[in-house]
Scaffold this active site. Structure first.
Site, PDB file in Angstrom:
ATOM      1  N   THR A 311       0.836  -1.193   0.000  1.00  0.00           N
ATOM      2  CA  THR A 311       0.000   0.000   0.000  1.00  0.00           C
ATOM      3  C   THR A 311       0.874   1.248   0.000  1.00  0.00           C
ATOM      4  O   THR A 311       2.067   1.192   0.268  1.00  0.00           O
ATOM      5  CB  THR A 311      -0.906   0.067   1.234  1.00  0.00           C
ATOM      6  N   ASP A 312       0.255   2.376  -0.259  1.00  0.00           N
ATOM      7  CA  ASP A 312       0.903   3.641   0.036  1.00  0.00           C
ATOM      8  C   ASP A 312       0.578   4.003   1.491  1.00  0.00           C
ATOM      9  O   ASP A 312      -0.123   3.274   2.190  1.00  0.00           O
ATOM     10  CB  ASP A 312       0.450   4.730  -0.937  1.00  0.00           C
ATOM     11  N   TRP A 313       1.062   5.138   1.921  1.00  0.00           N
ATOM     12  CA  TRP A 313       1.034   5.575   3.317  1.00  0.00           C
ATOM     13  C   TRP A 313      -0.394   5.584   3.888  1.00  0.00           C
ATOM     14  O   TRP A 313      -1.248   6.357   3.460  1.00  0.00           O
ATOM     15  CB  TRP A 313       1.642   6.979   3.397  1.00  0.00           C
TER      16      TRP A 313
END
Length: 777
Positions: A311-313
């Site tokens: 995932t991203d942040w």
């Protein structure tokens, strides 16, 4: 392509074309020995340990906040994260700022020793090394991605990534969140400068070369001087409807597959990328982190890809906190993991671990999905050789920041800048001219580099790289300090937000211009990154435009240097200038490269990697639809849809001139499986040596879906001495001229295509319809 006689059968096209099926190939062949090791490890692991491998936390989660004078790891927190929760990955930079290799090695070695002792499995550490060693001091900073795209030079992209890999691994970091393959098709978007431009083919070519530079040629055995690449952000991130970061897009399935998927497809198929990071926003209402069709279907199943998706942040949290498609974090985890997410960049809380464990116990996430995700994480670690070499020795990398590396960065900066205007041949500047250097970007390394430079927002670049030269310093070195006058007129507020400026002192710059022969106005943007870079007005700041307007009244010739991450509108001041240079974000060596170009010690060869807009309501791309350039319709109504731009994609001037002639093709008639070889003679007709990027465009003249005006299909860069002629060869497959039809299938239709390079044009004809049954050609 469809000829006119076929248009009456458009509604039947999906059934009238023969389907050509072929099995989906594996992206690249796995190593049986590694696969055996993965299975042995997996059989020994508990559910808790498997879920831990799927978890990624920021380094701040284990920071000892009691230590104020330096970064330190908290032993109790490290023990909790690794031993209790079995966390398999850490990311980000200690203390939020770039560190020397020695510090990096100390930090990562401590984490690895704890991981191997407590789990028997190494941690995989990841960072955003976007344009060189973003977070490693004493390394080499290259131009940002948009500049690398402007070079149209595959070798430079490959070699810059190889240098970045070497210098990153010198800090014991094995995994980088790069390259960025979003298409920069909306000039309002604050991340436009991170990718290679607006075109999908350009991004695909440069993305593949970057991955090969990072990883080397054996994806199963990443060497000690290479790193694992993580393509981002999968996919469609670069065209938010609002123009603002992390806001929704509305991309059709046809455009998603034909354009936005293309760089990821090429970088996996032929670059062999080991991992992918997901787009933070939603498309047509579906968050990408919840899109099983894209994550599991397109990426994993269709490609036979065995890599890992992260995932991203905090984007699993966003599924419930922001996007409202889940009732709580546990529900969001269920949706994301079942969609195909393998690792959650949580990044602060380890509650991901017990919540996912509950979901498995409740039967809402299968053990098969857990094993698949864990297997992919382990595969990345084995391929990076972390089990045998979890960290390195910084002393084994003596070439960090070497002249060989910095010379490459200087070359890339020089080839990336685009000469957009050179009225009356004012450039190169004649020797002895007294020069006023003005504008807020004239004495700033921060603005030359942009974001992702020593810090997230790039604020501390001048402090850490004081030995590098700003534009002002480089001009003084190149032209002589005695004839280079400095008066900024407008300055940024370095203690405020990126777009804030000090009270202007334009009158001082105007006064200084009186004693000068020429004005070099360095204008644009200060550094920013991601959402903080959102804006409401694409026009260049009023202060900077007023500076140029006031200076123009002096009658002195003005050279505009555009140092910015996206194209700010300058239609009211461009006519006041004699020359315009689009420097974009050329990195630490941008000042030196610019001085060499302006003095004539080097020649311009960059070309626009994006369309530079002229008006705020006329934002478009080069591959627009024919209706966007129609003539005014006759009769009562005026349906003029013409879109005016400041400078076109692929545009760029040189100090020399090039003549194109004798364009030919070996197959004027072709089918889908054929390869077309185009040749064109390019002659340097000027008096200076130069490099020319030869761009080959194709236009589908009639199709069952409205075709794009034209598309870039091939490019090559070549160097020519005065009077020299070279034959440039460009090859494309017949299948490259296909498009994704309304039914979602790749389709090549019988009919004519217009081919153009330079001013040379010819027509080729497809003689047979071809429709692919498989999702990708």
């Amino acid at each position: 392509m469809k000829t006119f006689k076929h248009l009456c059968t458009i509604l039947l096209a999906s059934t009238g074309l023969a389907l050509h099926a072929q099995p989906a190939p594996q992206a690249f062949r796995s190593d049986p020995q590694i696969e055996e090791k993965i299975e042995r490890t997996l059989r020994k692991m508990t559910l808790e340990e498997k879920i831990g491998q799927m978890t990624e936390l920021t380094i701040e989660a284990i920071q000892d906040k009691k230590v104020k004078d330096r970064f330190a790891i908290s032993e109790p927190l490290l023990d909790s994260v690794i031993t209790k929760y079995k966390v398999g990955s850490i990311l980000n930079v200690p203390g939020g700022v770039a560190q020397p290799r020695q510090v990096w090695q100390e930090v990562i070695a401590k984490i690895q020793r704890k991981s191997l002792k407590g789990l028997g499995i190494p941690c995989v550490y990841g960072v955003d090394q976007i344009h060189g060693t973003t977070y490693t001091l004493d390394g080499t900073l290259f131009p940002q991605g948009v500049n690398m795209g402007a070079t149209f030079n595959r070798r430079l992209v490959h070699d810059a990534s190889a240098v970045s890999a070497y210098e990153t691994r010198a800090a014991s970091i094995p995994w980088v969140y790069a390259p960025v393959l979003d298409l920069g098709r909306d000039p309002r978007w604050p991340r436009m400068w991170e990718n290679f431009g607006e075109d999908c083919y350009l991004n695909a070519e440069m993305g593949r070369e970057s991955v090969l530079g990072f990883q080397g040629n054996d994806p199963n055995h990443i060497g000690p001087k290479n790193v694992g690449a993580c393509l981002k952000h999968f996919m469609g991130y670069g065209v938010p409807a609002s123009g603002k970061d992390r806001t929704p897009s509305h991309i059709s399935q046809q455009e998603m597959r034909e354009k936005h998927f293309a760089p990821f497809l090429e970088s996996i198929r032929n670059g062999h990328a080991l991992s992918v990071m997901v787009n933070s926003q939603s498309n047509s209402g579906m968050p990408l982190h919840a899109n099983a069709e894209y994550l599991t279907g397109w990426l994993k199943n269709e490609l036979g890809w065995d890599g890992m998706i992260v995932t991203d942040w905090a984007d699993i949290n966003n599924l419930w906190k922001r996007d409202h498609i889940a009732k709580d974090k546990k529900d969001a985890i269920r949706i994301a993991i079942n969609a195909g997410i393998d690792m959650s960049m949580d990044p602060y809380d380890w509650d991901f671990c017990p919540l996912l464990q509950q979901l498995v116990t409740e039967g809402k996430v299968s053990m098969q999905r857990i094993d698949d995700a864990c297997r992919r994480v382990l595969r990345l670690k084995y391929r990076l050789n972390l089990f045998d070499q979890p960290y390195g020795n910084w002393k084994d990398y003596p070439e960090c920041g070497s002249k060989r590396h910095t010379d490459l960065a200087l070359e890339a900066a020089g080839q990336s800048m685009v000469l957009l205007k050179n009225k009356d041949g004012i450039l190169p500047l004649a020797p002895g001219k007294r020069i006023l250097v003005t504008g807020p970007n004239s004495n700033s390394l921060r603005s030359l580099n942009g974001g992702w430079t020593t810090t997230w927002q790039g604020k501390d670049t001048d402090r850490f790289y004081a030995e590098r030269m700003t534009i002002l310093e480089a001009f003084r070195q190149r032209f002589g300090a005695a004839i280079v006058v400095y008066e900024p007129g407008v300055s940024y507020n370095e203690d405020g937000k990126w777009h804030e400026e000090q009270k202007p002192e334009i009158e001082k710059a105007v006064s200084a211009a009186a004693s000068c022969d020429v004005i070099v106005a360095c204008i644009g943007e200060n550094s920013y990154c991601e959402t903080p870079g959102n804006l409401d007005d694409l026009a260049l700041s009023a202060n900077q435009r007023n500076l140029v307007k006031a200076l123009s009244k002096t009658g002195k010739p003005i050279i505009l240097i555009l140092n910015q991450g996206r194209p700010r509108l300058i239609n009211d001041i461009e006519p006041l200038s004699k020359a315009v240079i689009n420097a974009m974000l050329p990195g630490n060596y941008g000042g030196e490269a610019l001085a060499r170009l302006v003095s004539g010690d080097a020649n311009f060869s960059g070309k626009q990697p994006f369309t530079y807009p002229k008006h705020p309501a006329s934002l478009t791309n080069y591959d627009y639809k024919p209706c966007e350039q129609v003539e005014t319709m006759s009769g009562v109504y005026d349906y003029n849809a013409v879109v005016s731009v400041q400078w076109a994609f692929g545009y760029g001037l040189s100090y020399t001139s090039f003549r194109y002639s004798n364009l030919r093709v070996d197959r004027p008639q072709f089918k889908a499986d054929d390869t077309l070889t185009f040749s064109v003679d390019v002659t340097n007709t000027g008096r200076r040596s130069g490099m020319e990027s030869v761009l080959l465009f194709a236009s589908d003249l009639v199709a069952s879906l409205t075709p794009d005006n034209r598309r870039l299909r091939a490019f090559e860069k070549t160097a020519l001495e005065p009077g020299e002629t070279k034959t440039v060869t460009l090859r494309i497959k017949g299948s490259d001229l296909a498009f994704v039809g309304y039914d979602g299938h790749w389709t090549l239709e019988e009919g004519d295509f217009r081919i153009q390079t330079g001013d040379q044009v010819l027509t080729v004809s497809c003689t047979e319809d071809h429709r692919w049954a498989v999702p990708n050609r």
